[in-house]
Design a protein around this motif. Structure first.
Motif, PDB file in Angstrom:
ATOM      1  N   THR A 272       0.828  -1.012   0.155  1.00 14.63           N
ATOM      2  CA  THR A 272       0.024  -0.167  -0.013  1.00 14.63           C
ATOM      3  C   THR A 272       1.069   1.069  -0.227  1.00 14.63           C
ATOM      4  O   THR A 272       0.282   2.391  -0.162  1.00 14.63           O
ATOM      5  CB  THR A 272      -1.023   0.055   1.303  1.00 14.63           C
ATOM      6  OG1 THR A 272      -0.051  -0.248   2.377  1.00 14.63           O
ATOM      7  CG2 THR A 272      -1.709  -0.936   1.338  1.00 14.63           C
ATOM      8  N   ASP A 273       2.133   1.034   0.028  1.00 18.38           N
ATOM      9  CA  ASP A 273       3.164   2.164   0.117  1.00 18.38           C
ATOM     10  C   ASP A 273       3.393   2.714  -1.423  1.00 18.38           C
ATOM     11  O   ASP A 273       3.795   3.677  -1.653  1.00 18.38           O
ATOM     12  CB  ASP A 273       4.360   1.801   0.712  1.00 18.38           C
ATOM     13  CG  ASP A 273       5.032   0.734   0.337  1.00 18.38           C
ATOM     14  OD1 ASP A 273       4.469  -0.116  -0.439  1.00 18.38           O
ATOM     15  OD2 ASP A 273       6.271   0.591   0.299  1.00 18.38           O
ATOM     16  N   LYS A 274       2.942   1.905  -2.386  1.00 23.04           N
ATOM     17  CA  LYS A 274       3.233   2.438  -3.530  1.00 23.04           C
ATOM     18  C   LYS A 274       2.372   3.516  -4.097  1.00 23.04           C
ATOM     19  O   LYS A 274       1.034   3.381  -3.604  1.00 23.04           O
ATOM     20  CB  LYS A 274       2.982   1.176  -4.792  1.00 23.04           C
ATOM     21  CG  LYS A 274       3.598  -0.110  -4.136  1.00 23.04           C
ATOM     22  CD  LYS A 274       5.074  -0.001  -4.785  1.00 23.04           C
ATOM     23  CE  LYS A 274       5.773  -1.402  -4.667  1.00 23.04           C
ATOM     24  NZ  LYS A 274       6.966  -1.403  -3.997  1.00 23.04           N
ATOM     25  N   ASP A 275       2.735   4.447  -4.924  1.00 21.51           N
ATOM     26  CA  ASP A 275       1.891   5.534  -5.100  1.00 21.51           C
ATOM     27  C   ASP A 275       0.735   5.169  -6.042  1.00 21.51           C
ATOM     28  O   ASP A 275      -0.481   5.815  -6.030  1.00 21.51           O
ATOM     29  CB  ASP A 275       2.876   6.733  -5.667  1.00 21.51           C
ATOM     30  CG  ASP A 275       3.543   7.481  -4.786  1.00 21.51           C
ATOM     31  OD1 ASP A 275       3.363   7.502  -3.509  1.00 21.51           O
ATOM     32  OD2 ASP A 275       4.853   7.833  -5.187  1.00 21.51           O
ATOM     33  N   LYS A 276       0.998   4.594  -6.988  1.00 18.72           N
ATOM     34  CA  LYS A 276      -0.003   4.492  -8.322  1.00 18.72           C
ATOM     35  C   LYS A 276      -0.532   3.026  -8.323  1.00 18.72           C
ATOM     36  O   LYS A 276      -0.136   1.995  -7.708  1.00 18.72           O
ATOM     37  CB  LYS A 276       0.479   4.367  -9.562  1.00 18.72           C
ATOM     38  CG  LYS A 276       1.420   5.666  -9.973  1.00 18.72           C
ATOM     39  CD  LYS A 276       2.054   5.544 -11.227  1.00 18.72           C
ATOM     40  CE  LYS A 276       2.861   7.008 -11.457  1.00 18.72           C
ATOM     41  NZ  LYS A 276       3.366   6.935 -12.850  1.00 18.72           N
ATOM     42  N   PRO A 277      -1.888   3.008  -8.418  1.00 17.19           N
ATOM     43  CA  PRO A 277      -2.691   1.639  -8.366  1.00 17.19           C
ATOM     44  C   PRO A 277      -1.985   0.449  -9.050  1.00 17.19           C
ATOM     45  O   PRO A 277      -2.050  -0.553  -8.708  1.00 17.19           O
ATOM     46  CB  PRO A 277      -3.994   2.056  -8.835  1.00 17.19           C
ATOM     47  CG  PRO A 277      -4.297   3.295  -8.548  1.00 17.19           C
ATOM     48  CD  PRO A 277      -2.854   3.818  -8.418  1.00 17.19           C
ATOM     49  N   SER A 278      -1.341   0.967 -10.510  1.00 14.08           N
ATOM     50  CA  SER A 278      -0.465   0.010 -11.142  1.00 14.08           C
ATOM     51  C   SER A 278       0.527  -0.426 -10.589  1.00 14.08           C
ATOM     52  O   SER A 278       0.923  -1.665 -10.709  1.00 14.08           O
ATOM     53  CB  SER A 278      -0.495   0.782 -12.459  1.00 14.08           C
ATOM     54  OG  SER A 278       0.465   1.719 -12.436  1.00 14.08           O
ATOM     55  N   GLU A 279       1.111   0.343  -9.918  1.00 10.55           N
ATOM     56  CA  GLU A 279       2.302  -0.028  -9.029  1.00 10.55           C
ATOM     57  C   GLU A 279       2.024  -0.971  -8.048  1.00 10.55           C
ATOM     58  O   GLU A 279       2.620  -2.340  -7.671  1.00 10.55           O
ATOM     59  CB  GLU A 279       3.077   1.006  -8.555  1.00 10.55           C
ATOM     60  CG  GLU A 279       3.818   1.796  -9.808  1.00 10.55           C
ATOM     61  CD  GLU A 279       4.353   2.985  -8.878  1.00 10.55           C
ATOM     62  OE1 GLU A 279       4.316   3.454  -7.700  1.00 10.55           O
ATOM     63  OE2 GLU A 279       5.221   3.649  -9.800  1.00 10.55           O
ATOM     64  N   ARG A 280       0.861  -0.951  -7.471  1.00 10.88           N
ATOM     65  CA  ARG A 280       0.429  -1.747  -6.188  1.00 10.88           C
ATOM     66  C   ARG A 280      -0.020  -3.081  -6.937  1.00 10.88           C
ATOM     67  O   ARG A 280       0.252  -4.148  -6.525  1.00 10.88           O
ATOM     68  CB  ARG A 280      -0.630  -1.392  -5.442  1.00 10.88           C
ATOM     69  CG  ARG A 280      -0.180  -0.100  -4.610  1.00 10.88           C
ATOM     70  CD  ARG A 280      -1.319   0.539  -3.649  1.00 10.88           C
ATOM     71  NE  ARG A 280      -2.406   1.001  -4.422  1.00 10.88           N
ATOM     72  CZ  ARG A 280      -2.543   2.213  -4.629  1.00 10.88           C
ATOM     73  NH1 ARG A 280      -1.619   3.172  -4.262  1.00 10.88           N
ATOM     74  NH2 ARG A 280      -3.709   2.720  -5.172  1.00 10.88           N
ATOM     75  N   LYS A 281      -0.654  -3.007  -7.937  1.00 11.08           N
ATOM     76  CA  LYS A 281      -1.079  -4.306  -8.735  1.00 11.08           C
ATOM     77  C   LYS A 281       0.076  -5.195  -9.322  1.00 11.08           C
ATOM     78  O   LYS A 281       0.190  -6.481  -8.891  1.00 11.08           O
ATOM     79  CB  LYS A 281      -2.140  -3.954  -9.821  1.00 11.08           C
ATOM     80  CG  LYS A 281      -2.470  -5.197 -10.454  1.00 11.08           C
ATOM     81  CD  LYS A 281      -3.444  -4.668 -11.771  1.00 11.08           C
ATOM     82  CE  LYS A 281      -3.775  -5.730 -12.686  1.00 11.08           C
ATOM     83  NZ  LYS A 281      -4.498  -5.307 -13.880  1.00 11.08           N
ATOM     84  N   GLN A 282       1.081  -4.365  -9.632  1.00 11.37           N
ATOM     85  CA  GLN A 282       2.147  -5.048 -10.162  1.00 11.37           C
ATOM     86  C   GLN A 282       2.977  -5.808  -9.043  1.00 11.37           C
ATOM     87  O   GLN A 282       3.178  -6.929  -9.428  1.00 11.37           O
ATOM     88  CB  GLN A 282       3.248  -4.200 -11.061  1.00 11.37           C
ATOM     89  CG  GLN A 282       4.467  -4.911 -11.591  1.00 11.37           C
ATOM     90  CD  GLN A 282       5.118  -3.908 -12.398  1.00 11.37           C
ATOM     91  OE1 GLN A 282       5.002  -2.654 -12.214  1.00 11.37           O
ATOM     92  NE2 GLN A 282       6.081  -4.228 -13.143  1.00 11.37           N
ATOM     93  N   ALA A 283       3.354  -5.274  -8.056  1.00 12.41           N
ATOM     94  CA  ALA A 283       3.793  -5.843  -6.874  1.00 12.41           C
ATOM     95  C   ALA A 283       3.096  -6.851  -6.274  1.00 12.41           C
ATOM     96  O   ALA A 283       3.679  -7.992  -6.047  1.00 12.41           O
ATOM     97  CB  ALA A 283       3.894  -4.710  -6.004  1.00 12.41           C
ATOM     98  N   ARG A 284       1.687  -7.092  -6.349  1.00 11.94           N
ATOM     99  CA  ARG A 284       0.987  -7.831  -5.719  1.00 11.94           C
ATOM    100  C   ARG A 284       0.898  -9.119  -6.595  1.00 11.94           C
ATOM    101  O   ARG A 284       0.942 -10.315  -5.931  1.00 11.94           O
ATOM    102  CB  ARG A 284      -0.524  -7.356  -5.475  1.00 11.94           C
ATOM    103  CG  ARG A 284      -1.057  -6.493  -4.452  1.00 11.94           C
ATOM    104  CD  ARG A 284      -2.568  -6.656  -4.274  1.00 11.94           C
ATOM    105  NE  ARG A 284      -3.227  -6.599  -5.483  1.00 11.94           N
ATOM    106  CZ  ARG A 284      -3.705  -5.329  -5.997  1.00 11.94           C
ATOM    107  NH1 ARG A 284      -3.280  -4.196  -5.533  1.00 11.94           N
ATOM    108  NH2 ARG A 284      -4.309  -5.570  -7.295  1.00 11.94           N
ATOM    109  N   THR A 285       0.895  -8.767  -7.845  1.00 10.82           N
ATOM    110  CA  THR A 285       0.615 -10.088  -8.728  1.00 10.82           C
ATOM    111  C   THR A 285       2.138 -10.619  -9.200  1.00 10.82           C
ATOM    112  O   THR A 285       2.020 -11.715 -10.060  1.00 10.82           O
ATOM    113  CB  THR A 285      -0.244  -9.595 -10.078  1.00 10.82           C
ATOM    114  OG1 THR A 285       0.572  -8.903 -10.721  1.00 10.82           O
ATOM    115  CG2 THR A 285      -1.524  -9.323  -9.363  1.00 10.82           C
ATOM    116  N   ALA A 286       3.168 -10.086  -8.929  1.00 10.49           N
ATOM    117  CA  ALA A 286       4.399 -10.324  -9.781  1.00 10.49           C
ATOM    118  C   ALA A 286       4.883 -11.923  -9.328  1.00 10.49           C
ATOM    119  O   ALA A 286       5.175 -12.543 -10.333  1.00 10.49           O
ATOM    120  CB  ALA A 286       5.547  -9.499  -9.115  1.00 10.49           C
ATOM    121  N   SER A 287       4.484 -12.621  -8.223  1.00 15.04           N
ATOM    122  CA  SER A 287       4.852 -13.883  -8.166  1.00 15.04           C
ATOM    123  C   SER A 287       3.882 -14.761  -8.899  1.00 15.04           C
ATOM    124  O   SER A 287       4.281 -15.955  -9.284  1.00 15.04           O
ATOM    125  CB  SER A 287       4.657 -14.235  -6.596  1.00 15.04           C
ATOM    126  OG  SER A 287       3.701 -13.855  -6.044  1.00 15.04           O
TER     127      SER A 287
END
Length: 104
Positions: A48-63
């Motif tokens: 949740t510390d990521k600024d953009k929703p797209s960055e949060r989504k990318q971090a959540r789904t990377a694995s």
């Protein structure tokens, strides 16, 4: 360690690949975000510390994206088109259900 990396270049674990196979076995078609939300809902509260929703989504789904990549390399999962938002749909190949059932 090098042998494992050659088999699964994206570095996914057996458990994660198994979770992805199970989710696709039930849903038949899903996006990587849907797979993540079902198999690892706790990840939705991270990053949740990521600024953009797209960055949060990318971090959540990377694995999960890595697991899908490794499963696609083994011929168990394939891309099945895109939804209007631009996300790619994933589904099992004919060999996918066999791999999923041998996991039980």
């Amino acid at each position: 360690m090098a042998g494992k990396r050659k088999m699964n270049p994206a570095g996914s674990t057996n458990n994660l690949r198994g979770d992805v196979l199970c989710v696709l076995g039930v849903l038949k078609v899903a996006t990587v975000e849907q797979i993540q939300q079902i198999s690892a809902p706790h990840m939705s509260y991270r990053h949740t510390d990521k600024d953009k929703p797209s960055e949060r989504k990318q971090a959540r789904t990377a694995s999960h994206l890595g697991a899908l990549s490794d499963l696609r390399k083994h011929g168990l999962v394939e891309n099945g088109g895109k939804i209007p938002g631009g996300d790619t749909l994933r589904n099992l190949t004919p060999m996918g259900p066999d791999a999923r059932s041998s996991r039980s």
